[in-house]
Design an enzyme around this catalytic site. Structure first.
Site, PDB file in Angstrom:
ATOM      1  N   ASP A 191       0.836  -1.199   0.000  1.00 52.90           N
ATOM      2  CA  ASP A 191       0.000   0.000   0.000  1.00 52.90           C
ATOM      3  C   ASP A 191       0.870   1.248   0.000  1.00 52.90           C
ATOM      4  O   ASP A 191       0.798   2.076   0.908  1.00 52.90           O
ATOM      5  CB  ASP A 191      -0.930  -0.011   1.227  1.00 52.90           C
ATOM      6  CG  ASP A 191      -1.986   1.093   1.174  1.00 52.90           C
ATOM      7  OD1 ASP A 191      -2.234   1.623   0.065  1.00 52.90           O
ATOM      8  OD2 ASP A 191      -2.558   1.425   2.225  1.00 52.90           O
ATOM      9  N   LEU A 192       1.676   1.384  -1.044  1.00 53.21           N
ATOM     10  CA  LEU A 192       2.554   2.550  -1.139  1.00 53.21           C
ATOM     11  C   LEU A 192       1.716   3.764  -1.537  1.00 53.21           C
ATOM     12  O   LEU A 192       1.272   3.888  -2.677  1.00 53.21           O
ATOM     13  CB  LEU A 192       3.670   2.307  -2.151  1.00 53.21           C
ATOM     14  CG  LEU A 192       4.722   3.413  -2.235  1.00 53.21           C
ATOM     15  CD1 LEU A 192       5.423   3.601  -0.902  1.00 53.21           C
ATOM     16  CD2 LEU A 192       5.746   3.107  -3.330  1.00 53.21           C
TER      17      LEU A 192
END
Length: 239
Positions: free
Chosen positions: A166-167
């Protein structure tokens, strides 16, 4: 380094060897009674800042996202301790520490089983002087050199084949020395090889910047900023 695992009936405590962890460490009420609640943040759910000013920590409970999160909230199907999200993230963070990558440092985790499901928590060291990139960009723009440094940092993780599930803009901090640091490695892993997932990471990050820009009245992000980030990324990858 193998983590120390202590089982107390239906509860597992995971920590570095020789660390005397107790279940109370994962209870915000305990820290409140000790007068050691330093603050909290409200994203999708509450994250607590606990301890003291000399050694501040972050206490995070695992919550589900999306539609299923509205129905189940924080329960996950139990298929063994080492398959739990808390155990996986704890061990990944220790691998990142051994690689000397700029990520948050794990202290301890807990997994509590209730029948077929479990709930979990993670306790981490607070990034010294850490500031959320989104909060920073609502106040002022960043110089080109800072964007390049962010790109170089992401490239450093990719060089070590570290996948961040979940960058996004909220999961990038600048520390007290304005150095970038990545947080929240839930569902992350070290891949066998580099590949399309690297580009997928970057695409996800760009979408998050544009989402914040569309949502907030003031958010200092432009296509030129992204170009600077990518220059830093490509320079680090090539080197």
């Amino acid at each position: 380094m193998q983590p120390q695992i202590t089982q107390l009936k239906n509860r597992w405590l995971i920590s570095s060897p020789q660390l005397d962890v107790t279940p109370s460490w994962f209870d915000a009420v305990y820290w409140q009674e000790q007068g050691k609640i330093l603050g909290q943040s409200h994203g999708r759910n509450v994250t607590w800042f606990v301890g003291d000013e000399q050694a501040p920590m972050v206490l995070r409970h695992y919550y589900r996202g999306g539609l299923i999160g509205k129905l189940i909230n924080d329960a996950y199907l139990f298929s063994g301790l080492k398959s739990s999200r808390a155990y996986k993230e704890f061990t990944l963070l220790h691998q990142l520490e051994q690689l000397n990558l700029p990520a948050c440092r794990a202290i301890a985790a807990q997994v509590v089983r209730n029948g077929l499901v479990y709930r979990a928590d993670l306790l981490m060291k607070m990034v010294d002087g850490g500031r959320d990139l989104v909060a920073i960009l609502t106040e002022a723009p960043l110089p080109c050199e800072q964007w390049q440094a962010i790109g170089e940092t992401i490239a450093l993780f990719h060089q070590h084949k570290v996948y961040h599930a979940d960058l996004n803009a909220h999961n990038i901090l600048l520390d007290g020395n304005d150095k970038p640091c990545l947080i929240d490695f839930d569902r992350g892993e070290i891949k066998a090889t580099a590949g399309q997932w690297c580009q997928d990471n970057l695409d996800r990050l760009l979408r998050s910047f544009n989402k914040e820009k569309n949502k907030l009245d003031r958010f200092n992000f432009t296509s030129q900023n992204w170009d600077s980030l990518m220059r830093g990324y490509n320079r680090e990858i090539i080197n």
